[in-house]
Design a protein around this motif. Structure first.
Motif, short mmCIF file in Angstrom:
data_model
loop_
_atom_site.label_atom_id
_atom_site.label_comp_id
_atom_site.label_asym_id
_atom_site.label_seq_id
_atom_site.Cartn_x
_atom_site.Cartn_y
_atom_site.Cartn_z
N UNK A 177 0.85 -1.30 0.02
CA UNK A 177 -0.07 -0.17 -0.06
C UNK A 177 0.78 1.38 -0.07
N UNK A 178 1.84 1.26 0.97
CA UNK A 178 2.76 2.43 1.04
C UNK A 178 3.54 2.43 -0.25
N UNK A 179 3.94 1.53 -0.97
CA UNK A 179 4.96 1.60 -2.23
C UNK A 179 3.78 2.21 -3.39
N UNK A 180 2.66 1.72 -3.33
CA UNK A 180 1.85 2.37 -4.51
C UNK A 180 1.49 3.71 -4.18
N UNK A 181 1.34 3.90 -2.87
CA UNK A 181 1.04 5.48 -2.61
C UNK A 181 2.01 6.23 -2.93
N UNK A 182 3.48 5.88 -2.87
CA UNK A 182 4.59 6.60 -3.31
C UNK A 182 4.75 6.92 -4.97
N UNK A 183 4.30 5.84 -5.60
CA UNK A 183 4.32 5.92 -6.87
C UNK A 183 3.17 6.86 -7.40
N UNK A 184 2.16 6.87 -7.04
CA UNK A 184 1.05 7.50 -7.31
C UNK A 184 1.01 9.00 -7.09
N UNK A 185 1.73 9.47 -6.14
CA UNK A 185 1.85 10.82 -5.71
C UNK A 185 3.08 11.48 -6.03
N UNK A 186 4.21 10.56 -6.37
CA UNK A 186 5.54 11.17 -6.46
C UNK A 186 6.19 11.50 -5.40
#
Length: 226
Positions: free
Chosen positions: A147-156
């Motif tokens: 979840x955290x890794x996907x969040x990083x990718x989504x928001x830059x």
């Protein structure tokens, strides 16, 4: 008093500075290079690089290299945080921009809330949330990390997931963490931050021996929830 074990901590790297940079609040357009000039972004990069050097080695094993890196990242942090604070200061400032400051804070908290909301949808929760980080439990560490890794990718943005072996918290500001099998201990807040000695960057609200005694108690007792 909250006591938990095996928590995933997602600490966003320079959240407000990153938003200032992404929204170009302090950047100027260079008509010669046809690109943005942003000295504020340069300071953020200096801090991130220096912090990585300092955190790569346990503090007990620091040499002059790590101490110099820690000093550099703290100086850069002071500069970055002062700039974000000056944006909505109550006095005249060369970079006062109240509307942009409000945008920065609202966007930052809404972005962070997205992690908490996603974890809650899967049955987990955030047991502590502060300005730029969340402490997550309730589902597997593997799921939380995804979840955290996907969040990083989504928001830059960057938010390196870190497993906390023991987490003791009085409130959002006063907390104690044990990481890496006990090799790393982090304490924050006026009640605990001087447990390993005073520094020029920490406030002194009580004799440091009190902070040290509290940490010794936490380390020597399995359950300190009461």
């Amino acid at each position: 008093m909250l006591f938990r074990s095996k928590i995933l901590h997602a600490d966003v790297t320079s959240l407000y500075p990153s938003i200032i940079i992404l929204l170009r609040f302090l950047a100027t357009w260079n008509h010669t290079t046809n690109d943005w000039d942003d000295p504020y972004a340069l300071q953020r990069d200096i801090r991130v690089a220096a912090k990585a050097i300092a955190q790569a080695v346990p503090k007990a094993d620091w040499t002059a290299t790590e101490y110099d890196a820690e000093d550099s990242q703290l100086l850069a942090k002071l500069f970055l945080n002062n700039a974000s604070g000056e944006m909505d200061s109550s006095y005249t400032s060369p970079i006062r921009m109240n509307r942009n400051a409000a945008t920065m804070r609202l966007v930052g908290q809404l972005i962070l809330l997205d992690i908490v909301h996603t974890v809650a949808e899967l049955g987990g929760e955030s047991v502590s949330t502060n300005t730029d980080g969340v402490y997550l439990v309730g589902i597997s560490l593997k799921e939380l990390t995804v979840i955290v890794n996907n969040w990083q990718e989504h928001y830059g943005l960057e938010a390196e997931p870190e497993v906390v072996d023991r987490f003791i918290s009085k409130d959002a500001n006063n907390r104690y963490e044990v990481l890496k099998g006990g090799k790393t201990r982090n304490a924050s807040g006026a009640m605990l931050s001087n447990f390993d000695g005073m520094t020029f960057v920490k406030k002194w609200t009580q004799p440091p021996i009190v902070d040290e005694a509290l940490i010794d108690y936490f380390d020597s007792h399995t359950d300190v929830s009461n």
